[in-house]
Motif scaffolding. Structure first.
Motif, mmCIF file in Angstrom:
data_model
loop_
_atom_site.group_PDB
_atom_site.id
_atom_site.type_symbol
_atom_site.label_atom_id
_atom_site.label_comp_id
_atom_site.label_asym_id
_atom_site.label_seq_id
_atom_site.Cartn_x
_atom_site.Cartn_y
_atom_site.Cartn_z
ATOM 1 N N GLU A 141 14.988 -5.991 3.888
ATOM 2 C CA GLU A 141 16.147 -5.441 3.195
ATOM 3 C C GLU A 141 15.802 -4.164 2.437
ATOM 4 N N VAL A 142 14.552 -4.073 2.012
ATOM 5 C CA VAL A 142 14.096 -2.915 1.237
ATOM 6 C C VAL A 142 12.803 -2.394 1.853
ATOM 7 N N LEU A 143 12.708 -1.072 2.021
ATOM 8 C CA LEU A 143 11.504 -0.436 2.557
ATOM 9 C C LEU A 143 11.019 0.602 1.563
ATOM 10 N N ALA A 166 15.947 2.413 1.551
ATOM 11 C CA ALA A 166 14.608 2.942 1.833
ATOM 12 C C ALA A 166 14.247 3.905 0.715
ATOM 13 N N TYR A 167 13.154 3.614 0.032
ATOM 14 C CA TYR A 167 12.633 4.514 -0.990
ATOM 15 C C TYR A 167 11.638 5.442 -0.307
ATOM 16 N N ASN A 177 18.152 10.541 12.756
ATOM 17 C CA ASN A 177 18.013 9.221 13.379
ATOM 18 C C ASN A 177 16.685 8.554 13.062
ATOM 19 N N ALA A 178 16.079 8.905 11.942
ATOM 20 C CA ALA A 178 14.839 8.241 11.539
ATOM 21 C C ALA A 178 15.093 6.767 11.222
ATOM 22 N N PHE A 179 16.301 6.467 10.760
ATOM 23 C CA PHE A 179 16.686 5.081 10.457
ATOM 24 C C PHE A 179 17.933 4.760 11.280
ATOM 25 N N THR A 180 17.778 3.943 12.304
ATOM 26 C CA THR A 180 18.911 3.600 13.169
ATOM 27 C C THR A 180 19.034 2.086 13.290
ATOM 28 N N GLY A 181 20.262 1.620 13.482
ATOM 29 C CA GLY A 181 20.489 0.187 13.605
ATOM 30 C C GLY A 181 20.245 -0.556 12.318
ATOM 31 N N ASP A 185 25.682 -0.268 4.842
ATOM 32 C CA ASP A 185 25.608 0.330 3.506
ATOM 33 C C ASP A 185 24.243 0.954 3.219
ATOM 34 N N PHE A 186 23.467 1.167 4.247
ATOM 35 C CA PHE A 186 22.109 1.704 4.081
ATOM 36 C C PHE A 186 22.113 3.039 3.339
ATOM 37 N N LYS A 187 21.117 3.195 2.445
ATOM 38 C CA LYS A 187 20.965 4.470 1.747
ATOM 39 C C LYS A 187 19.491 4.772 1.541
#
Length: 201
Positions: A141-143, A166-167, A177-181, A185-187
């Motif tokens: 859930e958290v990176l 993602a911090y 597209n570094a973060f896909t799928g 509510d991803f931020k």
């Protein structure tokens, strides 16, 4: 060679990919310590063929383990409740950092396996987050990306549907597209958030 060779202290041993392998576990403990030997022979692999007991939340791997199975499939399919893995610092093949397993290649560490039930992943410093650094992980859930990471490539994190935050350090380049799928509510939050216990709780 798929036949179980021995059962000792609730651990089943078979011969898998040229290794004496732990293929099944029976334990009521929260922490499972992979045995060093069985039948007088050194155990060198941990790749469960059936689901581990649901109570096991942590796995401790000794210096004897040289394999975690082909593409880590045994762990991926059969260790869904594991939250943390600890590797003996004397192990020459694998290392662990905050519960995540890395493969050693000289002085280089390559991310190998994230426990299935781990919700907050704090990565080791790496120059580049290459494509599929984290791939198909339903639990995270958290990176937290470590300072010193220069770039997150396209599809560096892919198919992690519950990843919400993602911090990422201010100076890390984030490609399209570094973060896909990821979660709807991803931020991304910029800054150094490593080693902050409140984030990992």
């Amino acid at each position: 060679f798929d036949v179980v060779l021995a059962k000792e202290n609730g651990v089943w041993i078979n011969y898998n990919e040229y290794h004496m392998n732990v293929c099944a576990v029976e334990s009521s403990d929260d922490i499972f310590i992979v045995p060093f030997s069985a039948m007088g022979y050194q155990v060198t692999s941990f790749s469960p063929a059936v689901p581990l007991p649901a109570n096991i939340k942590q796995i401790n791997i000794g210096k004897n383990i040289k394999s975690l199975g082909e593409a880590y499939m045994g762990l991926s399919y059969n260790a869904a409740n594991v939250e943390y893995i600890e590797v003996d610092p004397e192990n020459t093949t694998f290392a662990s950092y905050l519960g995540v397993v890395y493969r050693k290649d000289g002085n280089d560490f390559q991310l190998a396996y994230i426990p299935g039930a781990m919700k907050c992943v704090e990565l080791m410093p790496m120059e580049t987050m290459y494509k599929n650094t984290i791939y198909r992980h339903d639990g995270v859930e958290v990176l937290i990306v470590a300072p010193g990471t220069k770039k997150s490539e396209a599809w560096g994190v892919e198919n992690c549907p519950n990843l919400k935050i993602a911090y990422v350090p201010e100076d890390t380049e984030i490609e399209n597209n570094a973060f896909t799928g990821v979660h709807p509510d991803f931020k991304i939050i910029r800054g150094d958030y490593t080693n902050i216990p409140e984030i990992r709780e």
